[in-house]
Motif scaffolding. Structure first.
Motif, short mmCIF file in Angstrom:
data_model
loop_
_atom_site.label_atom_id
_atom_site.label_comp_id
_atom_site.label_asym_id
_atom_site.label_seq_id
_atom_site.Cartn_x
_atom_site.Cartn_y
_atom_site.Cartn_z
N PHE A 122 1.38 -1.33 -0.05
CA PHE A 122 0.28 -0.18 -0.01
C PHE A 122 0.98 1.51 -0.11
O PHE A 122 2.13 1.10 0.63
CB PHE A 122 -0.74 0.03 1.29
N GLU A 123 0.27 2.78 -0.70
CA GLU A 123 1.05 3.44 -0.85
C GLU A 123 0.64 4.40 0.69
O GLU A 123 1.80 4.72 0.91
CB GLU A 123 0.59 4.45 -1.70
N ARG A 124 -0.44 4.36 1.07
CA ARG A 124 -0.98 5.18 2.17
C ARG A 124 -2.17 4.74 3.11
O ARG A 124 -2.73 3.92 2.30
CB ARG A 124 -1.37 6.87 1.08
N ALA A 139 -9.17 14.08 -2.08
CA ALA A 139 -8.32 13.52 -1.83
C ALA A 139 -7.28 12.82 -0.52
O ALA A 139 -8.72 13.10 0.16
CB ALA A 139 -6.81 14.48 -1.90
N MET A 140 -7.00 11.78 -0.39
CA MET A 140 -6.16 10.42 0.53
C MET A 140 -6.06 12.36 1.71
O MET A 140 -4.72 12.22 1.63
CB MET A 140 -6.21 10.13 0.90
N ASP A 141 -6.53 13.47 2.92
CA ASP A 141 -5.82 14.23 3.64
C ASP A 141 -4.99 13.28 4.58
O ASP A 141 -4.64 14.19 5.64
CB ASP A 141 -6.51 15.37 4.07
N TRP A 142 -5.97 12.47 5.23
CA TRP A 142 -6.19 11.47 6.54
C TRP A 142 -5.65 10.22 6.21
O TRP A 142 -5.81 9.43 6.04
CB TRP A 142 -7.26 11.71 6.95
N THR A 143 -3.79 10.02 7.50
CA THR A 143 -3.81 9.39 7.61
C THR A 143 -3.24 9.02 9.23
O THR A 143 -2.14 8.53 9.54
CB THR A 143 -2.20 9.38 6.79
N GLN A 179 -10.73 1.19 7.87
CA GLN A 179 -9.36 0.67 7.71
C GLN A 179 -9.38 1.32 5.88
O GLN A 179 -10.14 0.51 4.91
CB GLN A 179 -8.52 0.14 7.90
N THR A 180 -8.26 2.23 5.35
CA THR A 180 -8.17 2.85 4.08
C THR A 180 -7.41 2.69 3.92
O THR A 180 -5.91 2.69 4.19
CB THR A 180 -9.05 4.20 4.28
N ALA A 181 -6.36 1.91 2.80
CA ALA A 181 -5.64 2.26 1.86
C ALA A 181 -5.13 2.03 0.40
O ALA A 181 -6.01 2.42 -0.35
CB ALA A 181 -4.89 0.46 1.85
N LYS A 182 -4.42 3.02 -0.03
CA LYS A 182 -3.76 3.74 -1.72
C LYS A 182 -3.59 2.10 -2.04
O LYS A 182 -2.75 1.92 -1.81
CB LYS A 182 -3.74 4.91 -1.40
N LEU A 183 -4.11 1.69 -3.20
CA LEU A 183 -3.33 0.62 -3.95
C LEU A 183 -2.52 1.81 -5.12
O LEU A 183 -2.73 2.68 -5.48
CB LEU A 183 -4.67 -0.51 -4.94
#
Length: 713
Positions: free
Chosen positions: A192-194, A214-218, A229-233
């Motif tokens: 995962f990238e993020r 945009a994915m601002d939250w980590t 849970q969220t993940a950037k592919l």
């Protein structure tokens, strides 16, 4: 209201800002609900080492069960696609999607979701690692319009059958989740990238991405709530076909879960999927070929066989559940916390499953089912609970006398005449029937007491089978008592349940049941399950009296049977493009509302919900057809045609009443009821073999030889 809209509204209400950080805000998040019950994919490894089952529906991965079939531990794994800085959408909601059975001889399913905009396609293929507690998902993302996209996985754990007490955190590129008893690990290759951890509707991936694309939250952690849970592919580059494999591992600890996920990723998806398929191939190869009647429906036959086998819990051999789903109110948290009902073990359903397994050639599985009934479920007084969890713990404690009788019939069918089985189990169950029958506290539809011809048929068959087993054990006195009672009930069943001047016909006909043993009395009762609050018992019919024929208690050629079928057809028959089916009984309320909304027990006896037609009745009509020398192939075809694209057979089909005819609600296609229903698959298998034999294969000859002209030994 769609899932995505609900999440958006939650984000607005909470007014959360987007930011990176340690702990996610918005605890505990929105209520945890289960997904719709009309699954179009279901699978597990054939091996005993892997205790993971997955389900698919409407383009998404839905519930995943671990560590047993009574414990859903995942609500779903979905994907969000972002196009530039203007469009963010759940891919299953923005696409045309269909499911494919990749290998017709194993439970490997693939979902292909193509954007209605024509911009992209997401293809997901699923397999269980036979050696580990891991679900692998092979993902291909195609940019069809050569534009750049971002793709995010949104994972909703509901560990240990409860989505409100999970915790989640990120470690490197791994998403970990846990509660007090179970853990999961979500990883990918490439990594995962993020990643981020949040709460449903408050700080999850959709609430983040929907704001500004945009994915601002980590967020690194989200303790004790409805964690998402969220993940950037690492896919989505323009003009490319991105490929990634996701591993979802489980264990009692985080270390076990992560070890399972990593261990399954090492050999890669292709190798794991190949071993998974080989397990199912080996089991199917161990069985006799499908009968000729099933060959036009070979894939449905094989899938039905595999669904039955996959519905057995691995920690509790012989515990086969009714369905890996939670339809309607059962999935909305209104009735069961934690969830229950369909992923429980019913003695009645287990009888249906075991007789089908015996018919298709897996005698060992049928033996395990009987062992579970006798050694795990049966009470000390000989009775059985209405249903139980997979470990045998009674769930609903009501009494249904057909569920006491049918295990005896199964024991006879399996030839279990040993003394331990007889004295420890059969005799106790038969004595219980003598003491409590023939009136049952609940019939086979589980909402009425009284004199039910279907239940009485099972009781009579159980007593005659028990008498035969008693004689084989030298217990002549008990055998004579069982036979005398069975004979008396067989002679009296018509007086208890056949009206001679009911309002539905000018001739006698069987009723669903009578409350008082007086079928000519206009006794009124509340049907329950959302049906009318007062119905004259003479106006309520069903086809349960066919159990009298199927079990050999009454001759098939009796005029009363045909006369009663004519009434049932006039009241309950539904002709559809896929074939003919029947509703359960007059004014049944167990189904969706006219608008297609879920059945809801919180508003009983309103008449607002409508029970639709059931494919199992096509199978039962087919078994009856064989007993009167009629062809049964049309009824087998009707059952097969009720299946969806994943070849899974439903509990109910739309029957022409609203919302049938609306898009997605086609007459003869499955409703949002439990799919797959193991009883439906068992009935299909059993009818196929009955057509081969020329008579119902589960009919106990010892009963038929006593009461009918037909005697097959």
């Amino acid at each position: 209201m769609t899932f995505s809209i609900r999440l958006a509204l939650w984000g607005v209400v909470l007014g959360l800002c987007g930011c990176a950080g340690g702990r996610a805000p918005g605890q505990p998040g929105a209520p945890a609900l289960w997904t719709p019950a009309n699954k179009d994919g279901f699978g597990t490894a054939r091996s005993a080492e892997s205790w993971v089952w997955y389900t698919l529906g409407s383009g998404d991965l839905t519930e995943v069960y671990y560590p047993d079939l009574g414990t859903p531990s995942v609500r779903g794994l979905r994907f969000i696609v972002v196009s530039g800085h203007s469009v963010t959408e759940f891919e299953s909601e923005a696409t045309e999607h269909h499911v494919e059975l990749v290998d017709p001889r194993s439970l490997v399913y693939r979902q292909v979701n193509t954007a209605r905009s024509g911009g992209y396609r997401l293809t997901k293929t699923y397999a269980i690692d036979p050696e580990r507690n891991t679900l692998l998902v092979d993902i291909q993302f195609e940019s069809l319009d050569r534009r750049p996209y971002e793709v995010y996985a949104v994972y909703d754990p509901s560990l240990s059958n409860n989505g409100m007490d999970d915790s989640g955190r990120t470690e490197g590129d791994v998403l970990l989740a846990w509660d007090g008893a179970t853990a999961s690990a979500l990883i990918s290759q490439p990594p995962f990238e993020r990643t981020s951890n949040g709460y449903l509707g408050a700080s999850d991936g959709w609430a983040d991405l929907h704001q500004d694309h945009a994915m601002d939250w980590t967020y690194r952690s989200a303790p004790d709530g409805n964690v998402v849970q969220t993940a950037k592919l690492p896919v989505g580059a323009p003009g490319t076909m991105g490929h990634v494999t996701i591993a979802l591992g489980f264990g009692a600890t985080l270390t076990e879960a992560l070890g399972a996920a990593r261990g399954s990723l090492r050999p890669g998806f292709e190798q794991v999927a190949q071993r998974y398929m080989e397990g199912w191939h080996g089991w199917l190869d161990s069985l006799p070929p499908a009968p000729a009647s099933a060959q036009p429906w070979q894939v449905t036959y094989d899938v039905s066989a595999m669904v039955l086998a996959a519905s057995e819990d691995k920690a509790n051999p012989g515990a086969f559940i009714a369905s890996p789903s939670m339809p309607w109110a059962w999935g909305l948290g209104e009735l069961e916390k934690p969830s229950g009902a369909y992923h429980l073990v019913w003695s009645r359903d287990l009888y249906q499953i075991a007789t089908a397994l015996l018919a298709l050639g897996d005698r060992a599985a049928a033996e395990r089912a009987l062992d579970h009934l006798f050694q795990v479920q049966q009470r000390s007084d000989g009775s059985f609970p209405q249903n139980a969890t997979v470990d045998g713990t009674p769930h609903w404690s009501n009494l249904q006398l057909d569920e006491v009788a049918l295990p005896i019939v199964l024991a006879w069918q399996l030839g279990r005449a040993d003394r331990e089985t007889y004295t420890g189990h059969v005799q106790k169950a038969a004595d219980f029937l003598l003491a409590h029958g023939p009136v049952t506290p609940q019939d086979r539809w589980e909402n009425q007491s009284g004199y039910s011809p279907g239940t009485i048929a099972a009781e009579i068959a159980g007593l005659i089978c028990a008498a035969d087993l008693a004689r084989r054990n030298g217990d002549t006195a008990s055998a004579e008592r069982y036979e005398a009672t069975a004979d008396a009930w067989q002679r009296q069943v018509e007086a208890w349940t056949v009206t001679t001047h009911g309002p539905l016909a000018s001739h006698p006909y069987y009723l669903r049941l009578t409350k008082d043993g007086n079928p000519n009395a206009g006794t009124a009762y509340s049907l329950g399950d959302g049906g009318p609050s007062a119905m004259d018992q003479r106006r309520v019919v069903d086809s349960s009296f066919l159990e009298l024929v199927r079990l050999g208690v009454k001759p098939a050629g009796e005029p009363l049977i045909a006369q009663s079928l004519a009434v049932v057809d006039a009241q309950l028959r539904v002709d559809t493009p896929n074939g003919t089916y029947w509703r359960r009984y007059d004014s049944d309320g167990y189904g969706e509302t006219p608008e297609g909304e879920p059945w809801d027990i919180s508003e009983p006896d309103t008449g607002r919900t409508l029970g639709r037609a059931w494919p199992i009745f096509a199978g039962e009509r087919g078994e009856y057809a064989l007993t009167v020398g009629q062809p049964a192939e049309p009824w087998l075809a009707a059952m097969a045609r009720s299946g969806n694209d994943g070849y899974l057979l439903p509990e109910q089909v739309w029957d022409g009443r609203p919302p049938s005819g609306q898009p997605g609600f086609e007459t003869g296609e499955g409703t949002l009821s439990a799919t797959p229903l193991t009883w439906s698959h068992a009935q299909f298998i059993r009818l196929a073999w009955s057509i081969q034999a020329g008579f119902p294969v589960e009919q106990p000859s010892v009963v038929a030889c006593r009461y009918t002209p037909t005697c097959r030994r």
